[in-house]
Design an enzyme around this catalytic site. Structure first.
Site, PDB file in Angstrom:
ATOM      1  N   SER A 132      41.093  35.240  26.007  1.00 42.58           N
ATOM      2  CA  SER A 132      40.884  36.669  26.235  1.00 42.58           C
ATOM      3  C   SER A 132      41.311  37.541  25.062  1.00 42.58           C
ATOM      4  O   SER A 132      42.236  37.207  24.313  1.00 42.58           O
ATOM      5  CB  SER A 132      41.647  37.124  27.481  1.00 42.58           C
ATOM      6  OG  SER A 132      41.139  36.502  28.638  1.00 42.58           O
ATOM      7  N   GLN A 285      54.037  37.589  71.320  1.00 49.82           N
ATOM      8  CA  GLN A 285      52.717  37.030  71.027  1.00 49.82           C
ATOM      9  C   GLN A 285      52.111  37.619  69.753  1.00 49.82           C
ATOM     10  O   GLN A 285      51.419  36.922  69.005  1.00 49.82           O
ATOM     11  CB  GLN A 285      51.776  37.260  72.213  1.00 49.82           C
ATOM     12  CG  GLN A 285      50.484  36.477  72.114  1.00 49.82           C
ATOM     13  CD  GLN A 285      49.599  36.665  73.335  1.00 49.82           C
ATOM     14  OE1 GLN A 285      49.093  37.747  73.591  1.00 49.82           O
ATOM     15  NE2 GLN A 285      49.431  35.600  74.113  1.00 49.82           N
ATOM     16  N   GLN A 343      55.574  41.872  55.962  1.00 54.30           N
ATOM     17  CA  GLN A 343      55.483  42.643  57.197  1.00 54.30           C
ATOM     18  C   GLN A 343      56.343  42.027  58.303  1.00 54.30           C
ATOM     19  O   GLN A 343      57.036  42.726  59.044  1.00 54.30           O
ATOM     20  CB  GLN A 343      54.019  42.714  57.651  1.00 54.30           C
ATOM     21  CG  GLN A 343      53.764  43.617  58.840  1.00 54.30           C
ATOM     22  CD  GLN A 343      53.878  45.092  58.479  1.00 54.30           C
ATOM     23  OE1 GLN A 343      53.771  45.453  57.307  1.00 54.30           O
ATOM     24  NE2 GLN A 343      54.117  45.936  59.467  1.00 54.30           N
ATOM     25  N   GLU A 370      42.578  33.607  34.987  1.00 54.66           N
ATOM     26  CA  GLU A 370      41.520  32.581  34.920  1.00 54.66           C
ATOM     27  C   GLU A 370      40.230  33.065  35.578  1.00 54.66           C
ATOM     28  O   GLU A 370      39.503  32.309  36.202  1.00 54.66           O
ATOM     29  CB  GLU A 370      41.989  31.248  35.509  1.00 54.66           C
ATOM     30  CG  GLU A 370      42.934  30.537  34.561  1.00 54.66           C
ATOM     31  CD  GLU A 370      43.004  29.043  34.784  1.00 54.66           C
ATOM     32  OE1 GLU A 370      41.952  28.427  35.059  1.00 54.66           O
ATOM     33  OE2 GLU A 370      44.113  28.504  34.654  1.00 54.66           O
TER      34      GLU A 370
END
Length: 386
Positions: A132, A285, A343, A370
């Protein structure tokens, strides 16, 4: 540790499983304890380098005839995955050693391989990959770094950026234009040594993540290298670069799988211990469903990465799609899983007291380097439509 690509897709060979167990012990005891401090102080993980070199995991991809372990591509993926599980910066030691030498292994002369690869295998040197430039990132074929013949030597002029482990590596695979009238077919690939006259490291990036791995800018000012340090024939450098990425994008996928696994492990441990409303939050849950989705997507990513690595190991043609897909999918999963881990830890996840925030920052780069995941989708669509 010699590789065997003919394993059952759904059951890793025993040697792979034993290698994972041995490496995990090394990672837990010798790499993980330093990961937070390495990140906080933006320093190279020397403890990880020493541990990986001492155990032979620094460059397991190097063939046996050059002093390496000759590990197959799936084993390489497992090595990178396990190290990334505790420290993504450290996983760039084996990962970039492969990236920096894959073109040489695929297309280099025997003499050049003998010159470079033994030092990578024994850990006395590392390798980096220099493709690059500031104005040639995703559009790598528009690079401006040039190389011209000068008697028996090559003279390089230009600069490269975003070079992982730049300044720490001894050897650099560098792409440069040798015939500007031929476009991508006028690019050649070279091996540059850090002590070559005219080579210098001119600066380092300040980054969101992988802070333990230096990301450097390189300069070539009438840099003189011997004529035999070209990889393959003149004008084949861009093809070598693309071949390299077909073999190394899976390692970014493996890195993504590793950091996602580390984040999932941390989240499970935390929610089982954390009490609210008189019971463990793992009994709720909503929490359970988040964990289930994280683990489900992670398993899919892992299988895709191993599949892509196995196909590369078998020497299959046309693996650009699966290489790009494995990197793209796994890195997207890593970003989601690490974000969800933060979270699940709530306010604690936003602090540096836990590794979740570091994992989230480190995971982000897997969607970028990449080839960005947008570029991966371009690669995939071209493979489908050609």
């Amino acid at each position: 540790m010699a590789g065997n690509p003919d394993f059952d897709l759904f059951q890793l060979p025993e040697e792979h499983q034993e290698m994972r167990e041995a490496l995990r012990d090394i990672c837990e005891k010798q790499i993980k304890p330093f990961a937070a401090e390495v990140d906080e102080n933006h320093r190279f993980p020397v403890e990880a380098e020493e541990a990986l070199v001492a155990s032979g995991f620094n460059a397991v991809h190097v063939p046996e005839e050059y002093g390496g372990a000759g590990a197959d591509s799936v084993m390489v993926a497992i090595v990178i995955e396990e190290v990334a599980r505790v420290c993504v910066s450290s996983s760039l030691i084996p990962g970039v050693n492969k990236l920096g030498t894959m073109g040489l292994i695929l297309n280099g002369s025997e003499e050049l391989k003998q010159q470079v690869l033994p030092s990578i295998a024994d850990g006395s040197a590392m390798a980096s990959y220099a493709l690059s430039e500031r104005e040639a990132g995703s559009d790598a074929a528009s690079m401006r770094t040039k190389a011209r013949r000068d008697g028996d030597n090559w003279i390089l002029n230009g600069s490269k950026c975003w070079i992982t482990n730049g300044g720490k590596s001894t050897w650099y695979t560098v792409m440069a234009v040798t015939d500007p009238d031929k476009g991508a077919n006028g690019i050649s690939s070279f091996i540059v040594h850090k002590d070559d006259p005219g080579f210098s490291v001119t600066g380092y990036e300040r980054k969101l993540g992988i802070k333990g791995s230096p990301t450097a800018e390189l300069a070539f000012e009438n840099c003189v290298i011997p004529g035999d340090r070209i990889i393959g024939d003149e004008g084949t450098g861009f093809k070598t670069a693309l071949q390299t990425l077909d073999h190394t994008r899976q390692t970014i996928g493996a890195q993504a799988v590793g950091v996602a696994q580390g984040a999932l492990d941390l989240a499970i441990e935390y929610v089982k211990d954390r009490k609210q409303f008189g019971k463990s939050i793992s009994d709720f849950q909503g929490i359970q469903f988040m964990l289930a989705d994280m683990a489900m997507e992670l398993e899919a990513a892992r299988l895709m990465v191993y599949h892509a690595a196995a196909r590369a190991e078998r020497g299959e043609k046309d693996i650009s799609f699966i290489a790009a897909a494995s990197k793209c999918f796994a890195s997207d999963v890593a970003m989601k899983v690490t974000t969800d881990a933060v979270q699940l830890l709530g306010g604690a996840g936003y602090t540096m007291d836990f590794a979740a925030e570091r994992m989230m920052r480190d995971a982000k780069i897997t969607q970028i380097y990449e080839g960005t995941n947008q570029i991966q989708r371009v690669v995939m669509s071209r493979a489908l439509l050609k």
